[in-house]
Design a protein around this motif. Structure first.
Motif, short mmCIF file in Angstrom:
data_model
loop_
_atom_site.label_atom_id
_atom_site.label_comp_id
_atom_site.label_asym_id
_atom_site.label_seq_id
_atom_site.Cartn_x
_atom_site.Cartn_y
_atom_site.Cartn_z
N SER A 93 40.58 109.29 25.60
CA SER A 93 39.63 110.42 25.51
C SER A 93 38.49 110.33 26.53
CB SER A 93 39.05 110.52 24.10
OG SER A 93 38.41 109.32 23.74
N MET A 94 38.00 109.12 26.83
CA MET A 94 36.88 109.02 27.78
C MET A 94 37.29 109.36 29.21
SD MET A 94 33.82 108.69 26.86
CE MET A 94 32.95 108.09 28.30
N LEU A 95 38.59 109.27 29.51
CA LEU A 95 39.07 109.65 30.84
C LEU A 95 39.52 111.10 30.87
CD1 LEU A 95 41.15 106.58 32.10
CD2 LEU A 95 38.82 107.19 32.67
N PHE B 35 45.57 102.96 31.90
CA PHE B 35 44.43 103.06 32.80
C PHE B 35 43.23 102.26 32.29
CE2 PHE B 35 46.91 106.96 33.15
CZ PHE B 35 47.20 106.95 34.52
N ALA B 36 42.47 101.71 33.23
CA ALA B 36 41.26 100.94 32.90
C ALA B 36 40.30 101.81 32.10
CB ALA B 36 40.59 100.47 34.19
N GLY B 37 39.65 101.17 31.10
CA GLY B 37 38.64 101.89 30.32
C GLY B 37 39.17 102.56 29.08
N GLY C 265 39.89 96.41 40.48
CA GLY C 265 38.60 96.61 41.15
C GLY C 265 38.28 98.06 41.41
N LYS C 266 37.93 98.34 42.68
CA LYS C 266 37.52 99.70 43.07
C LYS C 266 38.67 100.68 43.12
CE LYS C 266 34.98 98.34 46.73
NZ LYS C 266 34.17 98.48 47.94
N GLU C 267 39.91 100.17 43.01
CA GLU C 267 41.09 101.04 43.12
C GLU C 267 41.46 101.72 41.80
OE1 GLU C 267 42.59 101.63 46.10
OE2 GLU C 267 40.90 100.43 46.83
N THR C 268 40.95 101.21 40.66
CA THR C 268 41.34 101.78 39.36
C THR C 268 40.83 103.21 39.24
OG1 THR C 268 39.37 101.07 38.17
CG2 THR C 268 41.20 99.51 38.25
N MET C 269 41.52 103.98 38.38
CA MET C 269 41.10 105.36 38.17
C MET C 269 39.67 105.44 37.64
SD MET C 269 42.59 108.41 35.78
CE MET C 269 43.98 109.03 36.67
N LEU C 270 39.32 104.51 36.72
CA LEU C 270 37.97 104.49 36.15
C LEU C 270 36.92 104.26 37.23
CD1 LEU C 270 36.09 104.52 33.65
CD2 LEU C 270 36.45 102.05 33.48
N ALA C 271 37.17 103.27 38.12
CA ALA C 271 36.23 102.97 39.21
C ALA C 271 36.06 104.17 40.13
CB ALA C 271 36.71 101.76 40.01
N GLN C 272 37.18 104.87 40.40
CA GLN C 272 37.12 106.05 41.27
C GLN C 272 36.37 107.20 40.60
OE1 GLN C 272 41.26 106.56 42.25
NE2 GLN C 272 41.17 105.17 43.98
N LEU D 181 36.32 116.26 36.43
CA LEU D 181 35.65 115.51 37.49
C LEU D 181 35.20 116.47 38.58
CD1 LEU D 181 37.72 112.27 38.08
CD2 LEU D 181 35.57 112.56 36.89
N ILE D 182 33.90 116.45 38.87
CA ILE D 182 33.35 117.35 39.89
C ILE D 182 32.89 116.50 41.07
CG2 ILE D 182 31.50 119.01 40.37
CD1 ILE D 182 31.65 119.72 37.33
N LYS D 183 33.39 116.84 42.27
CA LYS D 183 33.11 116.00 43.45
C LYS D 183 31.73 116.22 44.04
CE LYS D 183 37.42 114.60 45.61
NZ LYS D 183 38.35 114.85 46.70
N ASP D 184 31.22 117.45 43.99
CA ASP D 184 29.90 117.69 44.58
C ASP D 184 29.15 118.80 43.86
OD1 ASP D 184 30.90 120.11 45.53
OD2 ASP D 184 31.41 119.30 47.49
N ALA D 185 27.83 118.81 44.08
CA ALA D 185 26.96 119.77 43.41
C ALA D 185 27.26 121.21 43.85
CB ALA D 185 25.51 119.43 43.73
N GLU D 186 27.72 121.36 45.09
CA GLU D 186 27.99 122.70 45.62
C GLU D 186 29.06 123.42 44.80
OE1 GLU D 186 28.94 124.94 49.86
OE2 GLU D 186 28.71 122.77 49.82
#
Length: 739
Positions: free
Chosen positions: A280-282, A298-300, A316-323, A413-418
């Motif tokens: 649910s958190m993802l 998935f992590a998390g 590390g930084k490659e997991t879906m959670l980290a991204q 997931l929103i990449k940018d404020a615009e």
């Protein structure tokens, strides 16, 4: 400034010591001219510097020294320790600020009591001076230090306003206390304003304390996501023994054991065992998902009752959670288009306020009569106190932070404020069919052969095994009892199918257009069967050699349960829905009718999807494209707002500005509603920030004095200034509880 951006590095560094929007402008303007810096942007609410630079011309240490020169600091530690260090610094600063605030308030109370009610007691001025001095000179010393650093760089910020206002009030009071005869000889009373200087410092410190606490709440979504990662994991060694290790020590290929109730540490694939996992958190989906052998985890995410072993695929930084954490942080730190205008205003705000304060003093001096100099100084001090640019600087970014965080919690997931700001304007949504409206899990429901034989089946299987199309996978999964053979050649034909050669004969698998392009005659019996399947909303694939059709294949892809409700909601929001598909006209029409889509296009090639979006844009429409495959990437890049399905291809997610982790279309109306709420909150915040200054500054200058004798007390101005920032942040936090 360099123009070749090929080998640049993009990094985000926390900025320490900023107190207002003008601070962000100052820090940004000192970094931008540095040789090798391509672009730099400082966000006040997130207190971060996003910078793109050429590593052969500059480095983080150079950037840090530049920022330090104007009174701030840059945290340039590696990302692994950065968050912990930052939290420790914030905790220490918050504790220090709390102590300063408490002491400033305690020392100001007797000053206010004497100044308001007991001015005539013996040594009243001296007692007030005794209590005020530590407040102004010790607890408020940072305002003066930072203001001096800004002045050296010909810049000004909120610290400049506070230092000028409290400094003038304090020095003027000390002068009046020590040289009372100077005023008495001129027939005036030597007033002191120690209470104004001390209370303004106390109120501003209190405002900053409340603001820090409230700003901490705006990033609670990030903290929640970060808290999902466990610190240790149970590693299964080659000999079968178990060993508990730190998460940092996990490598790709390691076998990890997950026990009931534990959080999954890294991304991987289940090797043995099975269990239900709460994702649910993802994804934002409350129902736990069953994980069996070869299923991805998935992590998390949180394991429920069973236990299983899985192989680590991404760490590390490659997991879906980290991204996701990185994406949310980047989005919260990005600037909405409206913020660019606010930044320009904030950049000239402080010099304008200082100018108004000087003008106020001069006008009082000329027109104020006997008390002109005293009233003029007080009014100038009040103008400097009340005109804090904090509320202005917090108006947009705090709303964006809460909006992006709330979206992440809902699986958007929103990449940018615009894109968050623009989503509210969407009036046309273009949907891909397979994997977007439908589940994207196509299955072969039937095959009709003209002359069924094993070799033909082997050739068909071998061609589809080499194809990357999702429908090809359905055919491969259907032929479980057939072995593939070695083809002489294979060629993928975009938007039509594939061609292969076996034993000096060409074979074709694809749509009817591929058959027509290669002059293959269509058999009447197969055509009848094809029409019948198409009317049942099934996709039809043709299989032929260079002379004639060999078979026709029916593939069904179930419509998602939520697609119909999502399309109805979008229509209720006055959004036009368009469906684009490479499928045939009959199947496309059947799907459109089942889902209530009025506008659709069949047999559309990938390159033509982008052209269709441009056509809608030329009609003045704000277009959102929703897709999941590699073939949607060009269309996604062309759209005003691009939305990818989380279960789709990585390329689609890279290109898209929004990703729906659960691939549920119901998230689209949710995203539009959230955008509308966020933009409404930004407008409310900006209105209050502007109206506060528009009304506050003239009253502080004394515009009401000729009418009713009212002159605003600097103490009240300090309280109002603190309240304005807190009210803006609190209004942004209201977004969290909106449906």
């Amino acid at each position: 400034m360099a123009t070749n951006h090929q080998n640049t590095i993009k990094k985000t560094f926390p900025v320490l010591g900023m107190s207002c929007a003008s601070c962000a402008i100052s820090a940004e303007s000192i970094v931008k001219p540095i040789d090798g810096v391509i672009d730099a942007s400082v966000n006040f609410a997130t207190a971060t510097l996003a910078v793109e630079y050429l590593p052969n011309k500059t480095n983080p240490s150079v950037l840090q020294k530049a920022v330090q020169s104007i009174g701030y600091d840059l945290l340039i530690e590696n990302e692994a320790t950065q968050q912990e260090t930052l939290e420790a610094i914030h905790e220490k600063n918050f504790h220090l600020l709390k102590q300063k605030t408490i002491w400033a308030i305690l020392l100001s109370l007797p000053v206010v009591a004497i100044g308001m009610f007991a001015m005539n007691i013996p040594y009243a001025n001296e007692i007030m001076w005794f209590f005020t001095s530590p407040v102004v000179l010790w607890f408020g010393k940072d305002f003066f230090i930072n203001a001096w650093k800004q002045t050296k760089h010909r810049s000004a910020n909120m610290d400049t306003l506070v230092a000028l206002s409290t400094g003038i009030a304090y020095l003027f009071s000390v002068f009046n206390m020590l040289f009372t005869d100077f005023w008495h000889q001129r027939g005036l009373h030597a007033h002191v304003y120690f209470e104004a200087a001390s209370v303004v410092i106390a109120f501003i410190l209190l405002g900053k304390l409340l603001e820090e606490k409230a700003k901490g709440n705006t990033s609670s979504a990030i903290k929640k996501l970060m808290g999902l990662q466990p610190k240790t994991v149970v590693l299964i060694l080659p000999d079968g023994q178990q060993k508990e290790i730190a998460i940092e020590e996990v490598h790709v290929g390691d076998t990890i054991l997950v026990k009931p109730g534990e959080k999954i540490a890294v991304d991987g694939i289940v090797l043995s065992g099975n269990s239900y996992v709460d994702e649910s958190m993802l994804s934002g989906e409350p129902i736990p998902v069953l994980k069996t052998t070869n299923e991805k985890v998935f992590a998390g995410t949180i394991n429920q009752k069973g236990s299983f072993q899985f192989k680590a695929l991404k760490v590390g930084k490659e997991t879906m959670l980290a991204q996701i954490i990185k994406m949310v942080q980047d989005a919260q730190g990005s600037k909405a288009p409206v913020q660019k205008l606010v930044d320009k205003i904030a950049g000239i705000f402080v010099p304008i306020v200082i100018g108004i304060a000087l003008l106020t003093f001069i006008l009082w001096l000329l027109l104020g009569g006997n008390n002109g100099i005293v009233h003029g100084l007080l009014a100038a001090v009040t103008v400097l106190v009340i005109a804090c640019p904090c509320a202005l600087g917090l108006a947009t970014p705090t709303a964006i932070m809460v909006g992006v965080g709330k979206a992440a919690e809902q699986g958007i997931l929103i990449k940018d404020a615009e894109s968050l700001e623009l989503a509210k304007k969407i009036n046309a949504v273009v949907l891909d069919k397979t994997g977007t409206i439908t589940e994207g899990k196509p299955k072969v429901t039937a095959i009709k052969w003209l002359n069924e034989d094993t070799l033909a089946k082997q050739i068909l299987l071998s061609i589809e095994k080499q194809s990357e199309h999702p429908l090809a996978e359905a055919v491969v999964n259907y032929f479980t009892d057939i072995k593939d053979i070695q083809l002489l050649s294979f060629e993928s034909i975009t938007g039509k199918g594939a061609k292969a050669t076996y034993a000096d004969e060409s074979y074709f698998v694809g749509n009817k257009k591929l058959m027509a392009d290669n002059n293959i005659s269509i058999d009447d019996e197969l055509q009848q069967q094809s029409d019948q399947w198409s009317q049942q909303s099934q996709t039809v694939i043709w299989f032929a050699n260079s002379k004639k059709n060999l078979a026709v294949i029916a593939i069904s892809d179930k419509i998602k349960e939520t697609s119909l409700a999502a399309i109805e909601q979008l229509k209720a929001m006055d959004v036009e829905i368009y469906m684009l598909t490479g499928d045939n006209e009959t199947t496309a029409k059947a799907i459109a009718e089942q889902t209530g889509i009025e506008h659709y296009k069949a047999e559309v090639l990938p390159q033509h999807k982008a052209d269709f979006i441009k056509e809608l844009q030329s009609q003045g429409k704000i277009v959102a494209m929703v897709g999941d495959g590699i073939n949607d990437s060009t269309a996604l890049a062309t759209a005003d707002v691009s939305i990818a399905m989380g279960k789709g291809s990585d390329i689609a997610m890279d290109v898209a500005k929004m990703t729906l982790i659960s691939s549920d279309l119901m998230k689209i109306p949710q995203a539009i509603k959230l955008s509308r709420q966020t933009v409404a909150t930004i407008k409310q915040n900006l209105f209050w920030a502007f109206i506060y200054n528009v009304i506050g500054i003239p009253i502080a200058a004394g515009i009401l004095y000729p009418i009713n004798g009212f002159l605003l007390n600097p103490m009240l101005a300090g309280a109002a200034m603190a309240l304005s920032s807190v009210s803006v942040v609190s209004n942004s936090l209201r977004l969290k509880w909106k449906k």
